[in-house]
Every structure is written in structure tokens, then in C-alpha cells.
Design a protein around this motif. Structure first.
Motif, short mmCIF file in Angstrom:
data_model
loop_
_atom_site.label_atom_id
_atom_site.label_comp_id
_atom_site.label_asym_id
_atom_site.label_seq_id
_atom_site.Cartn_x
_atom_site.Cartn_y
_atom_site.Cartn_z
N ARG A 28 0.83 -1.21 0.00
CA ARG A 28 0.00 0.00 0.00
C ARG A 28 0.86 1.26 0.00
O ARG A 28 0.61 2.21 -0.76
CB ARG A 28 -0.91 0.00 1.23
CG ARG A 28 -1.90 1.16 1.25
CD ARG A 28 -2.49 1.38 2.62
NE ARG A 28 -1.52 1.93 3.54
CZ ARG A 28 -1.25 1.46 4.74
NH1 ARG A 28 -1.85 0.36 5.17
NH2 ARG A 28 -0.35 2.04 5.52
N GLU A 29 1.89 1.29 0.83
CA GLU A 29 2.74 2.48 0.89
C GLU A 29 3.47 2.72 -0.43
O GLU A 29 3.64 3.87 -0.86
CB GLU A 29 3.74 2.34 2.04
CG GLU A 29 3.08 2.38 3.41
CD GLU A 29 4.10 2.22 4.54
OE1 GLU A 29 5.25 1.87 4.22
OE2 GLU A 29 3.72 2.45 5.70
N GLY A 30 3.89 1.64 -1.09
CA GLY A 30 4.54 1.81 -2.38
C GLY A 30 3.60 2.36 -3.43
O GLY A 30 3.96 3.27 -4.19
N VAL A 31 2.36 1.84 -3.46
CA VAL A 31 1.39 2.31 -4.44
C VAL A 31 0.99 3.75 -4.14
O VAL A 31 0.85 4.58 -5.06
CB VAL A 31 0.16 1.39 -4.45
CG1 VAL A 31 -0.94 1.98 -5.33
CG2 VAL A 31 0.53 0.00 -4.93
N VAL A 32 0.80 4.09 -2.86
CA VAL A 32 0.42 5.46 -2.49
C VAL A 32 1.51 6.45 -2.91
O VAL A 32 1.21 7.56 -3.40
CB VAL A 32 0.14 5.55 -0.98
CG1 VAL A 32 0.03 7.00 -0.53
CG2 VAL A 32 -1.15 4.81 -0.65
N GLY A 33 2.77 6.08 -2.73
CA GLY A 33 3.85 6.96 -3.15
C GLY A 33 3.83 7.23 -4.64
O GLY A 33 4.01 8.37 -5.09
N GLU A 34 3.62 6.17 -5.44
CA GLU A 34 3.56 6.34 -6.89
C GLU A 34 2.33 7.15 -7.31
O GLU A 34 2.40 7.99 -8.22
CB GLU A 34 3.55 4.98 -7.58
CG GLU A 34 4.84 4.19 -7.42
CD GLU A 34 4.84 2.91 -8.24
OE1 GLU A 34 4.43 2.99 -9.42
OE2 GLU A 34 5.20 1.85 -7.70
N LEU A 35 1.20 6.89 -6.65
CA LEU A 35 -0.01 7.66 -6.97
C LEU A 35 0.17 9.14 -6.64
O LEU A 35 -0.24 10.02 -7.43
CB LEU A 35 -1.20 7.10 -6.19
CG LEU A 35 -1.91 5.88 -6.78
CD1 LEU A 35 -2.95 5.35 -5.81
CD2 LEU A 35 -2.57 6.24 -8.11
N SER A 36 0.78 9.44 -5.51
CA SER A 36 1.00 10.84 -5.13
C SER A 36 1.88 11.53 -6.16
O SER A 36 1.61 12.68 -6.55
CB SER A 36 1.63 10.91 -3.74
OG SER A 36 0.79 10.31 -2.77
N GLU A 37 2.94 10.87 -6.58
CA GLU A 37 3.82 11.45 -7.59
C GLU A 37 3.09 11.67 -8.90
O GLU A 37 3.26 12.71 -9.56
CB GLU A 37 5.03 10.54 -7.79
CG GLU A 37 6.02 11.05 -8.82
CD GLU A 37 7.18 10.09 -9.03
OE1 GLU A 37 8.02 10.36 -9.90
OE2 GLU A 37 7.23 9.05 -8.32
N LEU A 38 2.26 10.72 -9.29
CA LEU A 38 1.54 10.83 -10.56
C LEU A 38 0.49 11.94 -10.51
O LEU A 38 0.30 12.68 -11.49
CB LEU A 38 0.88 9.50 -10.89
CG LEU A 38 0.23 9.37 -12.27
CD1 LEU A 38 1.27 9.56 -13.37
CD2 LEU A 38 -0.45 8.01 -12.41
N LEU A 39 -0.19 12.09 -9.36
CA LEU A 39 -1.23 13.11 -9.25
C LEU A 39 -0.64 14.51 -9.12
O LEU A 39 -1.34 15.50 -9.39
CB LEU A 39 -2.13 12.81 -8.04
CG LEU A 39 -2.99 11.56 -8.15
CD1 LEU A 39 -3.75 11.31 -6.86
CD2 LEU A 39 -3.96 11.67 -9.33
N ASP A 92 -5.02 12.28 2.02
CA ASP A 92 -4.05 13.03 1.23
C ASP A 92 -4.26 12.78 -0.27
O ASP A 92 -4.16 13.71 -1.09
CB ASP A 92 -2.64 12.65 1.63
CG ASP A 92 -1.59 13.61 1.07
OD1 ASP A 92 -1.70 14.82 1.33
OD2 ASP A 92 -0.68 13.14 0.37
N LEU A 93 -4.57 11.55 -0.65
CA LEU A 93 -4.86 11.27 -2.05
C LEU A 93 -6.14 11.97 -2.50
O LEU A 93 -6.23 12.45 -3.64
CB LEU A 93 -4.99 9.76 -2.26
CG LEU A 93 -3.69 8.94 -2.19
CD1 LEU A 93 -3.98 7.46 -2.33
CD2 LEU A 93 -2.70 9.40 -3.27
N LEU A 94 -7.13 12.06 -1.61
CA LEU A 94 -8.33 12.81 -1.95
C LEU A 94 -8.01 14.28 -2.23
O LEU A 94 -8.53 14.88 -3.18
CB LEU A 94 -9.35 12.71 -0.81
CG LEU A 94 -10.23 11.47 -0.75
CD1 LEU A 94 -11.13 11.52 0.48
CD2 LEU A 94 -11.08 11.35 -2.01
N ARG A 95 -7.15 14.84 -1.39
CA ARG A 95 -6.77 16.25 -1.59
C ARG A 95 -6.09 16.45 -2.94
O ARG A 95 -6.39 17.41 -3.67
CB ARG A 95 -5.84 16.69 -0.46
CG ARG A 95 -5.29 18.09 -0.60
CD ARG A 95 -4.34 18.40 0.54
NE ARG A 95 -3.21 17.48 0.56
CZ ARG A 95 -2.10 17.66 -0.16
NH1 ARG A 95 -1.99 18.70 -0.96
NH2 ARG A 95 -1.10 16.80 -0.08
#
Length: 720
Positions: A28-39, A92-95
């Protein structure tokens, strides 16, 4: 292009769904990091977060993927099964999602490219926005958010989501304004407020919001999209009255996309309309709850962070040609209400007891430059010159305000857009310069070393922000008030700080040390009369340093020695009064090393028949104690030196420091000229930095600018 990012986003969404289902923390932490960078990635310049697409079809496809991610995050948070770290990541991803242009400006764009936005996407956007607001309003009263420190991030993210929802959901804006307009706010009286551009009357803001919404600023006007969504929902429900069965989990990940097949389009659209109606009903119930309303009415950390983010949303919506200080903030419904709440809160306590989020909010308020004078007057009126910690905190707070204005000047200077208007003066004509100068004069009149150091440092750092005429007024106030006392002060630190202020600021035009090209205009010179007075003060200091102490003259006027043939050493210009009254030479000097400045009102009354002192007379020449007589010019200069007898021991060191700093200034001027001509490599020279050991005060400042949220909104705090 955007297609590659959309495919990567879809893959990461599926990975996040699996990680949450299996409770796999590393994954989950790895995916969240990549998603944050992409967004956070953008293919456009400026503040717009968006990818570049070939056509509207690619845009709609990427938007569908973002909707699926949005739905996944909401469903996970609404289920309540996430641990605290996973919840923080989901918020944070919602933001980040809500800041994307694909889910904001492209939906409300009236251009041909956006006209093909599918109806189900508009309904889905509205449903997810309403569910997000409901989730956040319920979360801010939960212990995990309610009692968390504002710097932890979760409270800040909730405030950001609320600020975004304020403009996208007008019902929330109306409910928030109503909640904040308590009796104390509606009838607040802020005497420091100068309503030149607008007033603090906020009683009509709810009706203004209902009539025109945010139509004065179209980028934040979402009412047309709401009308479109309402009309589409009515049509969809009238054509297909029976929506698809929902069940306990109506829209698991990917279910919405799979339901949108051609033969089920009408049924899926009706189901989406029904889901949006359900979300609207739920958010209406949440808006009526008292928990979030009471917390906002306390005007604590949540309110301060929300108002800060509210202004940030507005600033980000402005184009490159409209700086924030040119925007008419008062045209937005709710601004006057929240501003009144902020000023009431700042007026209720001394500066040393202001909460840190409130201090940060005060910096954000300077985007509306009319408020600078108001904030300065509020903190000055609630600060005692005898409270060193309060003075230090007040000047530190004003220092952050001045630094923010300086950054704005630099941003305007560096702005390359031809459409950008010229910057207004940093301190506008609405700034109350007489009040500010009076406050600084009180600080310079203090005998406390730390107060003097802070005052000198503050003025030294920000003197260039003063316009030309007010700067000359400040020079004259120091010239006639405290120049000799501070230049000959017993403390070496005070002498050093004040001499830096004198040599690098007071004796030179404003902005003389700012690097400029030969084509740029030179700074406006100082008033010639004031410049001449400062040169005479330097001559007077040199004379005092080399003059030996004279014998004490007799006190009886009849036995005064004859006039000495010393040269005229008066440091002040202007017509000399023929009968200038001077105090006795030594007895008028206080033990603190301060020349007699106006001993008592009784002494002044006894000598009023002798005529007024000259307009340029120093403070020592205005004292009229008994036992004095009219003197000639030579006697006047000689006895002025005698009157400074207690300060004479510091004159040689003060003169040496003055000469050294003058040489340093001349060296900087030469280096600036070389740099302007391109003959000097490297960065341009800068002024010296004032340094002093204030570790005790600094430690205290780190402690005092903090207050528990439960104490906010309750008036002045009790000092523990």
C-alpha cells in the motif's frame, strides 16, 4: 501524452485496491507513493495540474479512472476499517485528486472541447463531491482528528477539502456563513479597521450568496454545473424511474464503468442520478448537525487553517495577469464574515498568546493589502513596551508580515507575463504611517536593551519598504528624538545595531542597495535638508569625541564663563533662535546615559515666556528647567557638549564604528556599480546582517506563540 498517465493510473488503482483488501502495508505504501507522484505531475505550466490529451475522448477516459480512484478512497474511508496511517494516506490522495483540473476546471469549461462531457460524469462528480464533504464534516469531530496537533497533517487536509467544497457546493458555503455569524460577529466593532475599500458589514452575505453565488469570479462559480446536473438527474429519473438495485456495496471498484454499456446506458444513468440524490440528502443532514458548526464557531485551529486554505484556493484560481493583491476579495460571499472572526480573535489576546495557525493566517491575509495597517494597529495596541517578550513577539510577527510583502515585490519583479499589471506600493496609501511611526518612537524611547535591539533590527531589515515621503518622516523622527542617545548608548550591541541602521538606512535613499541595471531608474534621493542634518550630526559626534571634558561651570548665571571661541557644532539645521534656552550642562543628564529631554511640564511652563525653541532643536534644547538664561551661539554649542558629558566616554568608540561602517558602505556602493556594468562576476553585494545573542528571548518566542485550541474564542487567556 495523457493516455500513458491514464493507463498507469488505472494500474495503480487496481494495485491500491488489492493492497487495501489484503491489508498489505508495504504494498500500500509503495502504491500510495507512486499515486501521489503521478497526481502531482502536470504537463501544463503554472498552477494548473493536468495532463495533455489528444482529444476529449482521452480526457473523459482518464477522468473515469480518477473517478474510480475517488470512489475507492471514499468507500474505504466510509467503511471505517482503515488504520490511522492508511486513513491519512487516503485523505491526502483525496486532496490531490480534487486539485486536478480533470476533476475541476475542465468540467465547468464552456468551450467546445468540454461540451461533450458525459452527463453521467457530471452526476458522478457531484455525488462524489457531496460524499466527500459529508465524510470530512463527520471526521473533524472524531477524536483522531479533533485532538490531533494541527501540524500532523490530517487536520490540515480536512481543512483543505472543506475549502475546496466551499466553492463547489454552495449549500456548504451558506451553512458555514450562517454558523459563523453569531451575535458577537454580527455586532463586532474593530476600531483599528479602516473601511476605505470595504466595510466589515457581513449581515447581507447569505442573501448575496443566494442571489449571485460566486459569479463575480467565474473560475469559482460552480452554480451552472449544479443546474446542469439537476436537470440531467430529473430527466434520467423521469425516463427510468426504477434505478438499478444497489445492495450493501452499490458501487464496488470498477462496477460503475462496467455498468455503462450501451444497452444499459439509461438504467445506469438513472442509477447514478438516484445515487446523487441520496448523497445530496445525506450531506443536507450532515450540514444541519451541530458538531462541525460548534467547532468552527470556536474560531480555533480548524477555522484558521480553513480560512488560510480558502484564500489559497482563491489565489490559485487567479490568472497569471492578476496578482492576489489586485483581487477584490470582498466581492466573494463569506470573506467579510471570516475576516471579522479573525480580527475579533486577534483583538481578544496579546500577541504573545496568538495561536500559531492564527499567526499563519495573518500572513495569508496580507494578500489583501488593505489589511496590513489594520493588523499592525491591532498588535501594537495590545503590546506593552515594558513587556519585553510581548515586544519581541510583536516585532517578530510584524517581521513575517513585512517579509511576505517583500516576497510579493520580488514575485512582481520576476513575473514575465506582459499582461501582469505593475505592482502597487508595498505599503499602500491606506497604511497608517503616523500610528506606525509613533509606535516605533515609543520602542526607541525604551531603556531596555532587548527592546532597542529588536526595534533597530526590525527597522534595519524593512526600511526599504517605506515610500519616499514616509521614509523621510521616519528619518526626521529619529533625528529629533533618539539619534544621539542610541549612537552613544552604554551598550555596545545597541550602539552597533543603531549605527548599522544609521549608516546603511537612514543616511541613504531607500532601495539604494538593491541591485539594478543601468537602464533602471535611480532611487529617489533623501530630502536635502534632512541629509544636511545627518551630516552635521556626524560632525558633532566627531567634535564630541575629540573635545576634552571641560571644567564644571558655576551654577549661578552671573558667574558663567565667557563665550568660548569654539566652532559651531550644532547638528541641526534651520533658523537659529536668537534666545535658545538650554539646560544646565551636566545636571540634566540622567544616570542612564540619556540627555535631558523635557524634564517636567512645570519647568516648561516656567520658561514659556522665553519664546519657542527652534524647529530643528534637539530634545535637549526643549527642556526649560529653572536656573537657565539665554545664550549665544558659541555658548550654546559649548554647553551642549557639556550636557552630553555623561555620554562622552562612549563617543570615541561610536565614532570609530561610524567611520568603519561608512567605509563598508562606500565599498558596497562601488561593488554595486561594478556589478551593474557587468564588470563584477558572481552575485551582487548585500548589506551586513545584524547579529546578537538573544537566545533567552528566542527560546521564549518558540514557546509563547502557541495556545490550546480549547482556549480560543474565550477572550484573553490567563498567564500560567
Amino acid at each position: 501524452g495523457g493516455s500513458a498517465e491514464a493507463r498507469r493510473l488505472a494500474a495503480l488503482c487496481e494495485g491500491l485496491s488489492r493492497a487495501l483488501h489484503k491489508d498489505d502495508t508495504p504494498a500500500r505504501e509503495g502504491v500510495v507513493g507512486e499515486l501521489s507522484e503521478l497526481l502531482r505531475m502536470t504537463h501544463k505550466g503554472g498552477r494548473v495540474l493536468a495532463y495533455v490529451y489528444r482529444d476529449s475522448t482521452d480526457l473523459a477516459a482518464c477522468r473515469e479512472t480518477m473517478f474510480d480512484l475517488w470512489e475507492l478512497l471514499l468507500r474505504s474511508l466510509e467503511g471505517g476499517a482503515l488504520r490511522f496511517d492508511a486513513r491519512s494516506q487516503a485523505y491526502d490522495l483525496l486532496r490531490l485528486l480534487l486539485r486536478r483540473a480533470e476533476l475541476s476546471t475542465t468540467l465547468q469549461d464552456d468551450s467546445a472541447a468540454a461540451s461533450a462531457t458525459p452527463t453521467h460524469q457530471i452526476l458522478l462528480w457531484l455525488e462524489l463531491s457531496q460524499r466527500t464533504l459529508s465524510l470530512v464534516l463527520l471526521a473533524v469531530d472524531q477524536p483522531s482528528v479533533k485532538h490531533t496537533d494541527h501540524s500532523s497533517g490530517l487536520l490540515s487536509v480536512c481543512a483543505q477539502l472543506m475549502a475546496i467544497s466551499y466553492f463547489r457546493l454552495p449549500s456548504f458555503a451558506k451553512a458555514l456563513i450562517e454558523a459563523l455569524q453569531v451575535e458577537e460577529v454580527l455586532h463586532a466593532r474593530i476600531p483599528e479597521f479602516r473601511g476605505i475599500a470595504f466595510t466589515l458589514d457581513c449581515s447581507t452575505e447569505c442573501s448575496t450568496l443566494a442571489q449571485r453565488g460566486f459569479s463575480t469570479h467565474p473560475p469559482l462559480d460552480w452554480l451552472p454545473l449544479h443546474r446542469t446536473a439537476t436537470a440531467a438527474a430529473n430527466v434520467a429519473l423521469s425516463r427510468h424511474a426504477a434505478p438499478l438495485p444497489t445492495g450493501d456495496a452499490p458501487w464496488a471498484y470498477g462496477a460503475r464503468t462496467k455498468a455503462r454499456i450501451p444497452n444499459q446506458a439509461q438504467a445506469a444513468l438513472a442509477a447514478q442520478a438516484a445515487a446523487q440524490r441520496g448523497a445530496a440528502t445525506h450531506v443536507a443532514e450532515v450540514l444541519q448537525s451541530q458538531a462541525w458548526r460548534e467547532r468552527m464557531c470556536r474560531r480555533g485551529h480548524l477555522f484558521c487553517i480553513f480560512f488560510y486554505e480558502w484564500m489559497q484556493v482563491v489565489s490559485e484560481s487567479l490568472g497569471p495577469g492578476v496578482p492576489a493583491h489586485f483581487f477584490q476579495w470582498q466581492s466573494l460571499p463569506g470573506f467579510a464574515t471570516m475576516l471579522t472572526c479573525t480580527l475579533v480573535e486577534m483583538s481578544a489576546r496579546p500577541p504573545s498568546q496568538l495561536a500559531e495557525p492564527l499567526v499563519q493566517l495573518s500572513n495569508q491575509l496580507l494578500r489583501c493589502t488593505h489589511l496590513h495597517s489594520v493588523l499592525v494597529k491591532i498588535v501594537f495596541n495590545r503590546c506593552s513596551v515594558h513587556d519585553v517578550k510581548a515586544v519581541s513577539t510583536t516585532l517578530n510577527l510584524m517581521n513575517t508580515w513585512m517579509s511576505a510583502l517583500l516576497r510579493r515585490l520580488q514575485e512582481d519583479h520576476d513575473r514575465h507575463s506582459e499582461a501582469a499589471p505593475l505592482s502597487q506600493p508595498l505599503l499602500r496609501s491606506t497604511f497608517d504611517f503616523p500610528f506606525f511611526f509613533h509606535g516605533m518612537a515609543i520602542l526607541f524611547d525604551s531603556e531596555h536593551v532587548q527592546v532597542l535591539l529588536k526595534a533597530c533590527e526590525f527597522l534595519y531589515r524593512h526600511f526599504d519598504l517605506l515610500p519616499h515621503n514616509p521614509a523621510d518622516q521616519m528619518r526626521k523622527i529619529i533625528l529629533l528624538g533618539c539619534l544621539h542617545r542610541l549612537q552613544l548608548h552604554w551598550s555596545p550591541e545597541v550602539r552597533s545595531f543603531f549605527t548599522h541602521l544609521l549608516v546603511f538606512r537612514l543616511e541613504q535613499p531607500c532601495c539604494w542597495s538593491v541591485p539594478r541595471l543601468p537602464s533602471e531608474p535611480e532611487p529617489t534621493p533623501i530630502n536635502p535638508g534632512i541629509a544636511r542634518d545627518y551630516r552635521r550630526c556626524a560632525d558633532w559626534l566627531a567634535a564630541l569625541a575629540r573635545t576634552p571634558p571641560p571644567p564644571r561651570p558655576p551654577t549661578h548665571p552671573a558667574t558663567l564663563p565667557p563665550a568660548r571661541p569654539s566652532p559651531a557644532l550644532s547638528p541641526f539645521s534651520g533658523p537659529r533662535h536668537p534666545a535658545l534656552i538650554l539646560p544646565p550642562p551636566v545636571s540634566s543628564v540622567s544616570s542612564g546615559g540619556r540627555s535631558g529631554t523635557g524634564s517636567t511640564e512645570q519647568a516648561a511652563t516656567q520658561a514659556h515666556d522665553a519664546g519657542p525653541a527652534s524647529p530643528g532643536a534637539p530634545p535637549a534644547a526643549r527642556a526649560l528647567p529653572p536656573g537657565t538664561r539665554a545664550l549665544g551661539a558659541a555658548e550654546e554649542d559649548g554647553l551642549r557638549l557639556d550636557a552630553m558629558g555623561a555620554l562622552r566616554p562612549y563617543a570615541p568608540a561610536a565614532l570609530e564604528l561610524y567611520k568603519q561602517l561608512t567605509k563598508d558602505r562606500q565599498k558596497i556602493q562601488c561593488e554595486l556599480q561594478l556589478w551593474a556594468r557587468g564588470a563584477s562576476p558572481g552575485p551582487p553585494p548585500s548589506l551586513p546582517v545584524l547579529k546578537c545573542d538573544t537566545s533567552v528571548l528566542d527560546l521564549e518566542e518558540d514557546r509563547v506563540i502557541w495556545v490550546r485550541e480549547s482556549e480560543l474564542g474565550k477572550g484573553v487567556l490567563e498567564v500560567p
